[in-house]
Design a protein around this motif. Structure first.
Motif, PDB file in Angstrom:
ATOM      1  N   ASP A  97       0.840  -1.204   0.000  1.00  8.68           N
ATOM      2  CA  ASP A  97       0.000   0.000   0.000  1.00  8.68           C
ATOM      3  C   ASP A  97       0.874   1.253   0.000  1.00  8.68           C
ATOM      4  OD1 ASP A  97      -2.184  -1.599   0.118  1.00  8.68           O
ATOM      5  OD2 ASP A  97      -2.832  -1.026   2.130  1.00  8.68           O
ATOM      6  N   ASN A  98       1.930   1.219   0.797  1.00  5.22           N
ATOM      7  CA  ASN A  98       2.788   2.402   0.903  1.00  5.22           C
ATOM      8  C   ASN A  98       3.528   2.681  -0.393  1.00  5.22           C
ATOM      9  OD1 ASN A  98       1.944   2.696   3.480  1.00  5.22           O
ATOM     10  ND2 ASN A  98       3.781   1.851   4.428  1.00  5.22           N
ATOM     11  N   ALA A 100       2.406   1.943  -3.331  1.00  2.32           N
ATOM     12  CA  ALA A 100       1.412   2.440  -4.285  1.00  2.32           C
ATOM     13  C   ALA A 100       1.001   3.872  -3.974  1.00  2.32           C
ATOM     14  CB  ALA A 100       0.180   1.534  -4.265  1.00  2.32           C
ATOM     15  N   ALA A 101       1.148   4.282  -2.715  1.00  8.54           N
ATOM     16  CA  ALA A 101       0.710   5.628  -2.334  1.00  8.54           C
ATOM     17  C   ALA A 101       1.652   6.713  -2.845  1.00  8.54           C
ATOM     18  CB  ALA A 101       0.585   5.735  -0.809  1.00  8.54           C
ATOM     19  N   ARG A 102       2.869   6.345  -3.232  1.00  8.62           N
ATOM     20  CA  ARG A 102       3.801   7.337  -3.786  1.00  8.62           C
ATOM     21  C   ARG A 102       4.405   6.791  -5.063  1.00  8.62           C
ATOM     22  NH1 ARG A 102       6.890  10.500  -0.209  1.00  8.62           N
ATOM     23  NH2 ARG A 102       4.943  11.615  -0.183  1.00  8.62           N
ATOM     24  N   PRO A 103       3.595   6.764  -6.153  1.00 10.73           N
ATOM     25  CA  PRO A 103       4.112   6.152  -7.383  1.00 10.73           C
ATOM     26  C   PRO A 103       5.261   6.953  -8.002  1.00 10.73           C
ATOM     27  CG  PRO A 103       1.881   7.011  -7.722  1.00 10.73           C
ATOM     28  CD  PRO A 103       2.199   7.200  -6.280  1.00 10.73           C
ATOM     29  N   VAL A 104       5.237   8.270  -7.865  1.00 10.52           N
ATOM     30  CA  VAL A 104       6.330   9.095  -8.400  1.00 10.52           C
ATOM     31  C   VAL A 104       7.075   9.675  -7.203  1.00 10.52           C
ATOM     32  CG1 VAL A 104       6.929  11.043  -9.873  1.00 10.52           C
ATOM     33  CG2 VAL A 104       4.859   9.714 -10.352  1.00 10.52           C
ATOM     34  N   GLY A 105       8.361   9.425  -7.132  1.00  8.37           N
ATOM     35  CA  GLY A 105       9.142   9.898  -5.988  1.00  8.37           C
ATOM     36  C   GLY A 105       9.682  11.298  -6.201  1.00  8.37           C
ATOM     37  N   TYR A 106      10.440  11.790  -5.236  1.00 13.26           N
ATOM     38  CA  TYR A 106      11.066  13.103  -5.344  1.00 13.26           C
ATOM     39  C   TYR A 106      12.455  12.958  -5.925  1.00 13.26           C
ATOM     40  CZ  TYR A 106       7.404  14.713  -2.183  1.00 13.26           C
ATOM     41  OH  TYR A 106       6.206  15.017  -1.618  1.00 13.26           O
ATOM     42  N   ARG A 107      12.909  14.031  -6.563  1.00 14.28           N
ATOM     43  CA  ARG A 107      14.274  14.043  -7.036  1.00 14.28           C
ATOM     44  C   ARG A 107      15.204  14.289  -5.843  1.00 14.28           C
ATOM     45  NH1 ARG A 107      16.892  18.441 -11.242  1.00 14.28           N
ATOM     46  NH2 ARG A 107      16.305  17.050 -12.930  1.00 14.28           N
ATOM     47  N   ALA A 108      14.736  15.081  -4.909  1.00 13.98           N
ATOM     48  CA  ALA A 108      15.649  15.549  -3.862  1.00 13.98           C
ATOM     49  C   ALA A 108      15.078  15.383  -2.466  1.00 13.98           C
ATOM     50  CB  ALA A 108      15.960  17.034  -4.115  1.00 13.98           C
ATOM     51  N   GLN A 109      14.436  14.243  -2.149  1.00  9.82           N
ATOM     52  CA  GLN A 109      13.830  14.176  -0.817  1.00  9.82           C
ATOM     53  C   GLN A 109      14.886  14.118   0.287  1.00  9.82           C
ATOM     54  OE1 GLN A 109      11.034  10.961   0.081  1.00  9.82           O
ATOM     55  NE2 GLN A 109      10.031  12.307   1.546  1.00  9.82           N
ATOM     56  N   GLN A 110      14.687  14.944   1.306  1.00 10.03           N
ATOM     57  CA  GLN A 110      15.595  14.939   2.452  1.00 10.03           C
ATOM     58  C   GLN A 110      14.945  14.196   3.606  1.00 10.03           C
ATOM     59  OE1 GLN A 110      17.244  18.570   3.953  1.00 10.03           O
ATOM     60  NE2 GLN A 110      17.486  19.425   1.920  1.00 10.03           N
ATOM     61  N   SER A 111      15.706  13.324   4.264  1.00  8.29           N
ATOM     62  CA  SER A 111      15.195  12.675   5.467  1.00  8.29           C
ATOM     63  C   SER A 111      15.655  13.491   6.654  1.00  8.29           C
ATOM     64  CB  SER A 111      15.768  11.272   5.588  1.00  8.29           C
ATOM     65  OG  SER A 111      15.359  10.522   4.481  1.00  8.29           O
TER      66      SER A 111
ATOM     67  N   GLY B  76      13.718  19.178  -1.508  1.00 10.96           N
ATOM     68  CA  GLY B  76      13.413  17.946  -0.797  1.00 10.96           C
ATOM     69  C   GLY B  76      12.658  18.113   0.497  1.00 10.96           C
ATOM     70  N   GLU B 104       9.439  20.855  -6.482  1.00 13.59           N
ATOM     71  CA  GLU B 104       8.606  19.721  -6.913  1.00 13.59           C
ATOM     72  C   GLU B 104       7.234  19.841  -6.283  1.00 13.59           C
ATOM     73  OE1 GLU B 104      10.973  15.843  -6.812  1.00 13.59           O
ATOM     74  OE2 GLU B 104      12.229  17.150  -5.617  1.00 13.59           O
ATOM     75  N   GLU B 109      -0.188   9.503  -4.608  1.00 20.35           N
ATOM     76  CA  GLU B 109      -1.243   8.995  -5.476  1.00 20.35           C
ATOM     77  C   GLU B 109      -2.547   9.757  -5.215  1.00 20.35           C
ATOM     78  OE1 GLU B 109      -1.104   6.949  -7.861  1.00 20.35           O
ATOM     79  OE2 GLU B 109      -3.163   6.261  -8.182  1.00 20.35           O
ATOM     80  N   ASN B 175       5.815   7.315   3.021  1.00 17.72           N
ATOM     81  CA  ASN B 175       4.697   6.470   2.592  1.00 17.72           C
ATOM     82  C   ASN B 175       3.514   7.292   2.103  1.00 17.72           C
ATOM     83  OD1 ASN B 175       6.262   4.411   3.797  1.00 17.72           O
ATOM     84  ND2 ASN B 175       5.300   4.865   5.753  1.00 17.72           N
ATOM     85  N   GLU B 214      -6.466   6.163  -0.851  1.00 16.03           N
ATOM     86  CA  GLU B 214      -5.170   5.566  -1.162  1.00 16.03           C
ATOM     87  C   GLU B 214      -3.981   6.364  -0.657  1.00 16.03           C
ATOM     88  OE1 GLU B 214      -4.899   3.635  -4.944  1.00 16.03           O
ATOM     89  OE2 GLU B 214      -7.090   3.499  -5.073  1.00 16.03           O
ATOM     90  N   GLY B 216      -0.937   6.402   2.046  1.00 17.52           N
ATOM     91  CA  GLY B 216      -0.158   5.300   2.609  1.00 17.52           C
ATOM     92  C   GLY B 216      -0.439   5.148   4.097  1.00 17.52           C
ATOM     93  N   GLU B 223       8.691  12.006   9.930  1.00 12.66           N
ATOM     94  CA  GLU B 223       8.965  13.115   9.000  1.00 12.66           C
ATOM     95  C   GLU B 223       7.840  14.150   8.992  1.00 12.66           C
ATOM     96  OE1 GLU B 223      11.679  13.709   7.501  1.00 12.66           O
ATOM     97  OE2 GLU B 223      12.748  11.796   7.504  1.00 12.66           O
TER      98      GLU B 223
END
Ligand code: HEM
Ligand code: SF4
Ligand code: FES
Lengths: 236, 261
Positions: A97-98, A100-111, B76, B104, B109, B175, B214, B216, B223
């Motif tokens: 599920d997780n 599928a919830a973000r099909p397109v990611g980020y180019r620059a995601q920061q954690s 980001g 961005e 979804e 997620n 839908e 996550g 975060e």
């Protein structure tokens, strides 16, 4: 259709089942995780008898197999198998599920807040699953143990199997790697289940983290000491 | 006056929901450090319009941190590098001369991109419509002090009510989970006496709708809490889970056709 009508349609389409809901499955994952980590803690304590010599450990094996005329161990096995099944099922469906919830990611995601342990839960979990199967075939049934001594009547050779098993460096190394994964999984998991089950209050914030850290260090530290003790000849 | 900045923007450009998008590079020159981030984009857009190009579409409304519209992920991080700040409250002094900035849209979804940096957040409206309300008899207003409310509950409710529905929590969550938003709404109503009659149906209905959209699921990364411009705490999620557990354990299906009388 108005927004209100759309939402009711959505909720009805999804049904109100506890196990269908994301939070319901999270709670299943947390509850089964508690059973599993309760087991690893007790397992770790039981095995400390390896430090008391062959007699102690073998007697412990005999005790486990003899509980309730041999039925006790099957009750434990059934509980653990059920918990593992529920845990893997909920972890797998939630992870899908997780994704599928973000099909397109980020180019620059920061954690910023997440930890290495929290981001690798699915991988530490998969390695643990492989390890559990290996561990059973190694020290319980012996198929993957070249020098395995099967029990004869009421005589158990847990100690000999344990020592000869860890004498193989690759096996000892795999046990150690699996324990490090257990450490990552437990450190995030123990903290995480308190949150999932709603045990959060500012008064206990520090306690939750420290409990997770303390329990993880204890279980993983003692578990890793077994292969190390055999390799260094401390247990022989 | 402080020195002006020259920056390079890498902006996600996408014509509509069904088209593919791509990053396009734009220079942002002579930017005053006192501009807000949105003013900087306004200036860049004026330049694009003068050249006959399509301006960058982004959402914005109040420009004072209260409406939650100004969604974009800056290098980001939703709403940029400063904590407890919306994009409209972010100033260019938070950036260095010569810096590259990646822009961005919220990625989920449940939040389809409408155009460039603008996404469709009506999924949140449908979650609210599923249960984020109280039913009150209307008429002349009650005396404000008629209902005693413990100060602690009033404060917890007010803290949760600070949520502006911006969706930064979803954008930040690995997620794309909406748990922080939903839990803020649940606690904003559930802490108060007016929210009690629907407390346990609300939590089930809103979570069912959240799943149907839908979003996550929460893996407790944390975060969302850092990204939230209003400082909504993850403690709200724990409290919502507790309500959900109780609601699920004590749920009685509605009696069709009324009780025997
Ligand atoms: C059999 C192999 C296993 C797999 C595939 C697995 C997988 C997972 C996954 C994917 C998660 C969710 C991660 C997240 O929420 O970020 C999780 C959570 C968890 N796991 Fe495991 N795991 C396994 C074994 C174990 C074991 C042996 C234990 C006990 C030591 C355990 C205890 C937990 C706990 C306590 C949680 C946290 C539940 C929560 O978030 O509330 N798991 N597991
Ligand atoms: S919880 Fe915070 S980040 Fe999420 S929608 Fe509300 S204000 Fe925005
Ligand atoms: S434009 Fe309203 S919060 Fe930023």
């Amino acid at each position: 259709m108005s927004v209100a009508e759309q939402s009711i349609a959505g909720a009805e389409a999804r049904g109100h089942g506890f196990l269908a809901s994301s939070v319901g499955r999270k709670i299943v994952m947390a509850a089964s995780g508690i059973v599993l980590f309760g087991f690893v803690t007790v397992h770790m304590i039981g095995n400390t008898q390896a430090y008391m010599g062959a007699k102690s450990l073998n007697a412990y094996a005999e005790f486990l197999h003899g509980m309730l005329h041999g039925g006790g161990i099957w009750i434990f096995r059934a509980v653990l198998l059920t918990a593992t099944g529920l845990h893997v099922w909920s972890a797998t469906t939630l992870t899908l599920d997780n994704l599928a919830a973000r099909p397109v990611g980020y180019r620059a995601q920061q954690s910023v807040a997440s930890t290495w342990a929290s981001r690798t839960m699915r991988w530490s979990g998969v390695i643990l699953a492989v390890f559990i199967v290996f561990h059973l075939l190694h020290l319980t049934t012996g198929q993957l143990h070249p020098a395995f001594k099967a029990p004869q009547g009421h005589e158990y050779f847990a100690y000999d199997n344990f020592v000869s098993g860890f004498k193989v460096p690759a096996v000892a190394a795999f046990y150690i790697v699996a324990q490090l994964c257990l450490g990552l999984h437990m450190w995030h998991g123990v903290w995480s289940f308190t949150q999932t089950l709603g045990l959060s209050h500012p008064r206990y914030e520090g306690l939750r983290r420290n409990f997770a850290t303390g329990l993880t260090l204890l279980v993983v530290g003692v578990n890793i000491s077994y292969p190390v003790a055999v390799i260094t000849g401390f247990i022989h | 006056m402080s020195k002006h900045l020259n920056l390079t923007l890498h902006v996600w450009r996408q014509k509509n929901t069904s088209c593919d998008g791509k990053f396009v590079e734009y220079p942002a020159e002579n930017v005053s450090p006192d501009m807000s981030f949105l003013e900087m984009l306004d200036v860049v857009n004026e330049g694009l319009i003068r050249k006959g190009e399509d301006p960058i579409t982004f959402d914005h409304d109040c420009r004072e941190g209260i409406c939650g519209t100004c969604s974009m992920v800056i290098n980001g991080r939703p709403h940029g590098p400063k904590e407890r700040t919306t994009t409209c409250q972010l100033h260019m002094r938070s950036f260095q001369d010569g810096e590259s900035i990646t822009l961005e849209p919220w990625r989920a979804e449940a939040f389809p991109v409408l155009r460039d940096l603008m996404v469709d957040r009506t999924a949140f409206d449908r979650i609210i419509a599923a249960g984020g309300f109280i039913s009150v008899p209307t008429g002349s207003p009650q005396d404000a002090n008629a209902l005693p409310i413990p100060k602690e509950n009033a404060e917890l409710a007010m803290d949760a009510a600070a949520c502006i529905g911006c969706g930064a929590c979803v954008a930040a969550c690995p997620n794309a989970s909406a748990m922080l938003f939903v839990s803020a709404k649940i606690n904003h109503l559930g802490q108060l006496p007016q929210g009690q009659p629907e407390r346990y149906s609300r939590v089930r209905d809103m979570i069912a709708q959240m799943d149907a959209e839908e979003f996550g699921t929460c893996t407790n990364h944390g975060e969302c809490e850092i990204a939230c411009p209003k400082g909504i705490k993850m403690e709200n999620i724990a409290r919502m889970n507790r309500d959900f557990l109780k609601a699920s354990l004590t749920y009685r299906p509605a009696v069709v056709g009324g009780g025997a009388g």
